[in-house]
Design a protein around this motif. Structure first.
Motif, PDB file in Angstrom:
ATOM      1  N   TYR A 190       0.904  -1.342  -0.030  1.00  0.00           N
ATOM      2  CA  TYR A 190      -0.004  -0.113  -0.009  1.00  0.00           C
ATOM      3  C   TYR A 190       0.811   1.206   0.084  1.00  0.00           C
ATOM      4  O   TYR A 190       2.373   1.093   0.417  1.00  0.00           O
ATOM      5  CB  TYR A 190      -0.933  -0.110   1.096  1.00  0.00           C
ATOM      6  CG  TYR A 190      -0.171  -0.024   2.645  1.00  0.00           C
ATOM      7  CD1 TYR A 190       0.098   1.329   3.179  1.00  0.00           C
ATOM      8  CD2 TYR A 190      -0.013  -1.026   3.039  1.00  0.00           C
ATOM      9  CE1 TYR A 190       0.559   1.189   4.484  1.00  0.00           C
ATOM     10  CE2 TYR A 190       0.646  -1.283   4.389  1.00  0.00           C
ATOM     11  CZ  TYR A 190       0.913  -0.012   5.152  1.00  0.00           C
ATOM     12  OH  TYR A 190       1.746  -0.069   6.304  1.00  0.00           O
ATOM     13  N   LEU A 191       0.377   2.243  -0.329  1.00  0.00           N
ATOM     14  CA  LEU A 191       0.920   3.740  -0.278  1.00  0.00           C
ATOM     15  C   LEU A 191      -0.023   4.760  -0.405  1.00  0.00           C
ATOM     16  O   LEU A 191      -1.329   4.282  -0.362  1.00  0.00           O
ATOM     17  CB  LEU A 191       1.963   3.604  -1.633  1.00  0.00           C
ATOM     18  CG  LEU A 191       1.038   3.916  -3.089  1.00  0.00           C
ATOM     19  CD1 LEU A 191       2.303   4.311  -3.986  1.00  0.00           C
ATOM     20  CD2 LEU A 191       0.438   2.561  -3.498  1.00  0.00           C
ATOM     21  N   GLN A 192       0.142   5.949  -0.284  1.00  0.00           N
ATOM     22  CA  GLN A 192      -0.581   7.057  -0.041  1.00  0.00           C
ATOM     23  C   GLN A 192      -0.915   7.559  -1.614  1.00  0.00           C
ATOM     24  O   GLN A 192       0.203   7.533  -2.447  1.00  0.00           O
ATOM     25  CB  GLN A 192       0.043   8.337   0.603  1.00  0.00           C
ATOM     26  CG  GLN A 192       0.175   7.872   2.120  1.00  0.00           C
ATOM     27  CD  GLN A 192      -1.180   7.412   2.666  1.00  0.00           C
ATOM     28  OE1 GLN A 192      -2.003   8.248   2.836  1.00  0.00           O
ATOM     29  NE2 GLN A 192      -1.043   6.281   3.274  1.00  0.00           N
ATOM     30  N   ARG A 193      -2.005   7.967  -1.770  1.00  0.00           N
ATOM     31  CA  ARG A 193      -2.418   8.635  -3.126  1.00  0.00           C
ATOM     32  C   ARG A 193      -1.405   9.620  -3.447  1.00  0.00           C
ATOM     33  O   ARG A 193      -1.014   9.745  -4.819  1.00  0.00           O
ATOM     34  CB  ARG A 193      -3.594   9.014  -3.211  1.00  0.00           C
ATOM     35  CG  ARG A 193      -4.362   9.630  -4.419  1.00  0.00           C
ATOM     36  CD  ARG A 193      -5.779  10.258  -4.325  1.00  0.00           C
ATOM     37  NE  ARG A 193      -6.885   9.244  -3.870  1.00  0.00           N
ATOM     38  CZ  ARG A 193      -7.452   8.386  -4.824  1.00  0.00           C
ATOM     39  NH1 ARG A 193      -7.214   8.653  -6.335  1.00  0.00           N
ATOM     40  NH2 ARG A 193      -8.384   7.525  -4.472  1.00  0.00           N
ATOM     41  N   LEU A 196       1.605   8.643  -5.714  1.00  0.00           N
ATOM     42  CA  LEU A 196       1.378   8.259  -7.108  1.00  0.00           C
ATOM     43  C   LEU A 196       1.290   9.392  -8.131  1.00  0.00           C
ATOM     44  O   LEU A 196       1.636   9.480  -9.292  1.00  0.00           O
ATOM     45  CB  LEU A 196       0.115   7.289  -7.356  1.00  0.00           C
ATOM     46  CG  LEU A 196       0.149   6.050  -6.463  1.00  0.00           C
ATOM     47  CD1 LEU A 196      -1.279   5.443  -6.470  1.00  0.00           C
ATOM     48  CD2 LEU A 196       1.034   5.059  -7.178  1.00  0.00           C
ATOM     49  N   GLY A 197       1.124  10.621  -7.557  1.00  0.00           N
ATOM     50  CA  GLY A 197       1.262  11.816  -8.307  1.00  0.00           C
ATOM     51  C   GLY A 197       0.096  11.658  -9.345  1.00  0.00           C
ATOM     52  O   GLY A 197      -1.017  11.040  -9.352  1.00  0.00           O
ATOM     53  N   ALA A 198       0.622  12.126 -10.837  1.00  0.00           N
ATOM     54  CA  ALA A 198      -0.079  11.971 -11.955  1.00  0.00           C
ATOM     55  C   ALA A 198      -0.457  10.541 -12.429  1.00  0.00           C
ATOM     56  O   ALA A 198      -1.233  10.303 -13.344  1.00  0.00           O
ATOM     57  CB  ALA A 198       0.647  12.708 -13.153  1.00  0.00           C
ATOM     58  N   LEU A 199       0.279   9.432 -11.782  1.00  0.00           N
ATOM     59  CA  LEU A 199      -0.065   8.162 -12.492  1.00  0.00           C
ATOM     60  C   LEU A 199      -1.538   7.924 -12.179  1.00  0.00           C
ATOM     61  O   LEU A 199      -2.112   6.916 -12.758  1.00  0.00           O
ATOM     62  CB  LEU A 199       0.926   7.324 -11.542  1.00  0.00           C
ATOM     63  CG  LEU A 199       2.336   7.511 -11.955  1.00  0.00           C
ATOM     64  CD1 LEU A 199       3.149   6.292 -10.859  1.00  0.00           C
ATOM     65  CD2 LEU A 199       2.674   6.834 -13.321  1.00  0.00           C
ATOM     66  N   MET A 219      -7.028  -0.639  -5.148  1.00  0.00           N
ATOM     67  CA  MET A 219      -7.975  -0.103  -4.254  1.00  0.00           C
ATOM     68  C   MET A 219      -7.888   0.844  -3.052  1.00  0.00           C
ATOM     69  O   MET A 219      -7.115   0.357  -2.323  1.00  0.00           O
ATOM     70  CB  MET A 219      -8.788  -1.626  -3.937  1.00  0.00           C
ATOM     71  CG  MET A 219      -9.028  -2.484  -4.835  1.00  0.00           C
ATOM     72  SD  MET A 219      -9.703  -4.010  -4.237  1.00  0.00           S
ATOM     73  CE  MET A 219     -11.473  -3.338  -4.269  1.00  0.00           C
ATOM     74  N   PRO A 220      -8.501   1.950  -2.956  1.00  0.00           N
ATOM     75  CA  PRO A 220      -8.408   2.584  -1.733  1.00  0.00           C
ATOM     76  C   PRO A 220      -8.852   1.911  -0.713  1.00  0.00           C
ATOM     77  O   PRO A 220     -10.044   1.017  -0.730  1.00  0.00           O
ATOM     78  CB  PRO A 220      -9.429   3.734  -2.186  1.00  0.00           C
ATOM     79  CG  PRO A 220      -9.436   3.841  -3.835  1.00  0.00           C
ATOM     80  CD  PRO A 220      -9.542   2.445  -4.030  1.00  0.00           C
ATOM     81  N   ILE A 228      -3.964   3.889  -0.630  1.00  0.00           N
ATOM     82  CA  ILE A 228      -4.247   3.182  -1.714  1.00  0.00           C
ATOM     83  C   ILE A 228      -3.608   1.527  -1.256  1.00  0.00           C
ATOM     84  O   ILE A 228      -2.298   1.591  -1.343  1.00  0.00           O
ATOM     85  CB  ILE A 228      -3.917   3.725  -3.209  1.00  0.00           C
ATOM     86  CG1 ILE A 228      -4.225   4.892  -3.202  1.00  0.00           C
ATOM     87  CG2 ILE A 228      -4.023   2.766  -4.380  1.00  0.00           C
ATOM     88  CD1 ILE A 228      -5.578   5.202  -3.416  1.00  0.00           C
ATOM     89  N   GLY A 229      -4.103   0.524  -1.507  1.00  0.00           N
ATOM     90  CA  GLY A 229      -3.713  -0.740  -1.383  1.00  0.00           C
ATOM     91  C   GLY A 229      -3.660  -1.499  -2.595  1.00  0.00           C
ATOM     92  O   GLY A 229      -4.700  -1.162  -3.638  1.00  0.00           O
TER      93      GLY A 229
END
Length: 429
Positions: A190-193, A196-199, A219-220, A228-229
């Motif tokens: 998972y990571l934070q939205r 991801l930036g523009a991705l 999936m959020p 975002i997981g």
């Protein structure tokens, strides 16, 4: 007369069963858990389908979970390049009465344990079940080992094994029923939205991405949609020892390499899918070998006083996203069975007939869910060639065009265990 029910395991199914039983004036429960109090539940995000959220609503924890998890209805089905194939109603208030939810497993377990503690359910932590003895007086003796090595014995009228994939209680009910490696691996992170930036721009989430060499879900997983997981299920023929699986779990860079080798631009994957593999922090990555429970002739002992449910009875691959949902249904239906037996004055024949009916009902339900799971496994499986993948995507598009966005999930998601409760009341069991 008071009936005492011992529940082995404080994961998700065990506390749910306790909370369903707790309101009956003649039933007491104790939950026994091998881990120490406050230990972090391993695992990552799980899906709760509408049938799971319905069970949780019946014990009054929906508001707490809604404040944590990500509720959604539409799930996008996309190819590797992120082009939409179809949309699936993974949840729907209009259709099913509930959305679906993506949430970290530890949050669900924590909410359920806190609810048990607030409602006075007795809980014993740091005690590992070592054995069971069914006594002549009709009670079940449990033998535990504490963390300091001290042995402990306790007794109950019924013992329920909600102790998961490597269940001690299952081994008592079905000796030699060791879990079997299904030659599949799950990889999650998972990571934070913001990372991801523009991705992430222009791509509907949650979505499942299906390519010729694999599958990725993005999936959020929190209420704000900021966490975002992602996860992938993949064929993995190499069998390993438990120690070797643990070594892979701890080797975060090896897990990342497994992802990067599969999900890259050369294999046709879009920037978002390849990006989550590159950008996510190493400590968020996990790997899980998939073991399943072997077919078993019984989910209860011959006396009907020792019972297994959830993964202890029917662990399956998670390609249908319904493992937790099925365990929660098991717990609610079993609570109705036990409550009905208590109201029948604890007659021995009444216990047998009710438990027989519970197991038959749950096995029928399991067969339906396994069929759904197997279809999803086919959809996610690597095809090997671009031509095969093109045909698979076309088939998926045609299928949802023909059957609609519900995708034939209605009998699974509409399920309400109250129907089973009514069957106990209507028939002379």
């Amino acid at each position: 007369m008071t009936l005492h029910v011992a529940i082995i395991g404080a994961g998700i199914a065990g506390p749910t069963l306790a909370l369903h039983l707790q309101s009956h004036p003649s039933i007491t429960t104790t939950i026994y858990e091998a881990r120490p109090h406050g230990s972090i539940e391993e695992g990552q995000h799980i899906s709760l389908a509408p049938n799971a959220l319905r069970v949780l609503s019946h014990i009054g924890v929906s508001a707490k979970l809604n404040a944590i998890g990500n509720s959604y209805e539409e799930l996008g089905l996309r190819n590797a390049a992120a082009s939409k194939i179809a949309e699936f109603d993974n949840g729907s208030v209009d259709r099913y009465g509930f959305t679906a939810m993506r949430i970290h497993r530890r949050h669900v377990a924590r909410v359920l344990v806190e609810e048990c503690e607030q409602r006075g359910v007795r809980m014993r932590w740091g005690v590992k079940l070592k054995g069971l003895v069914e006594r002549e007086d009709g009670r079940v003796e449990m033998r535990f080992a504490e963390a300091d090595g001290k042995g402990v014995k306790e007794v109950a009228d019924l013992v329920v094994g909600a102790d998961g994939l490597h269940s001690v209680v299952r081994e008592y009910v079905n000796p030699g029923s060791e879990s079997v490696f299904e030659h599949m691996l799950g990889v999650t992170g998972y990571l934070q939205r913001s990372e991801l930036g523009a991705l992430v721009e222009g791509v509907q989430l949650p979505s499942h991405f299906i390519g010729k060499n694999g599958f990725m879900a993005i999936m959020p997983s929190d209420v704000a949609g900021e966490e975002i997981g992602f996860f992938s299920t993949m064929e993995f023929p190499q069998e390993r020892t438990r120690g070797e699986w643990r070594a892979l779990y701890d080797d975060k860079e090896q897990i990342r390499q497994i992802l990067k080798d599969r999900f890259n631009a050369a294999e046709g994957w879009c920037d978002l899918v390849s990006g989550v593999c590159e950008v996510s922090k190493a400590q968020t990555l996990c790997s899980w070998p998939f073991f399943i429970a072997p077919p078993m002739p019984r989910w209860r002992s011959s006396s009907d006083r020792v019972i297994i449910l959830g993964d202890a009875a029917h662990a399956m691959i998670p390609t249908g996203g319904l493992g937790a949902s099925l365990a929660l249904e098991d717990a609610e239906c079993l609570s109705q069975t036990i409550r009905s037996w208590t109201d029948a004055k604890l007659d021995r024949q009444a216990l047998h007939s009710r438990m027989e009916k519970w197991e038959a009902h749950r096995r029928e339900r399991l067969a339906l869910v396994q069929d759904f799971t197997n279809k999803n496994r086919w959809m996610r499986a690597a095809g090997g060639t671009w031509a095969f993948q093109y045909l698979k995507e076309w088939f998926m598009w045609a299928f949802f065009k023909f059957v609609g966005s519900g995708g034939q999930a209605d009998p699974i998601y509409r399920y309400d265990a109250k129907i089973f409760a009514q069957s106990l009341s209507d028939s002379q069991v």
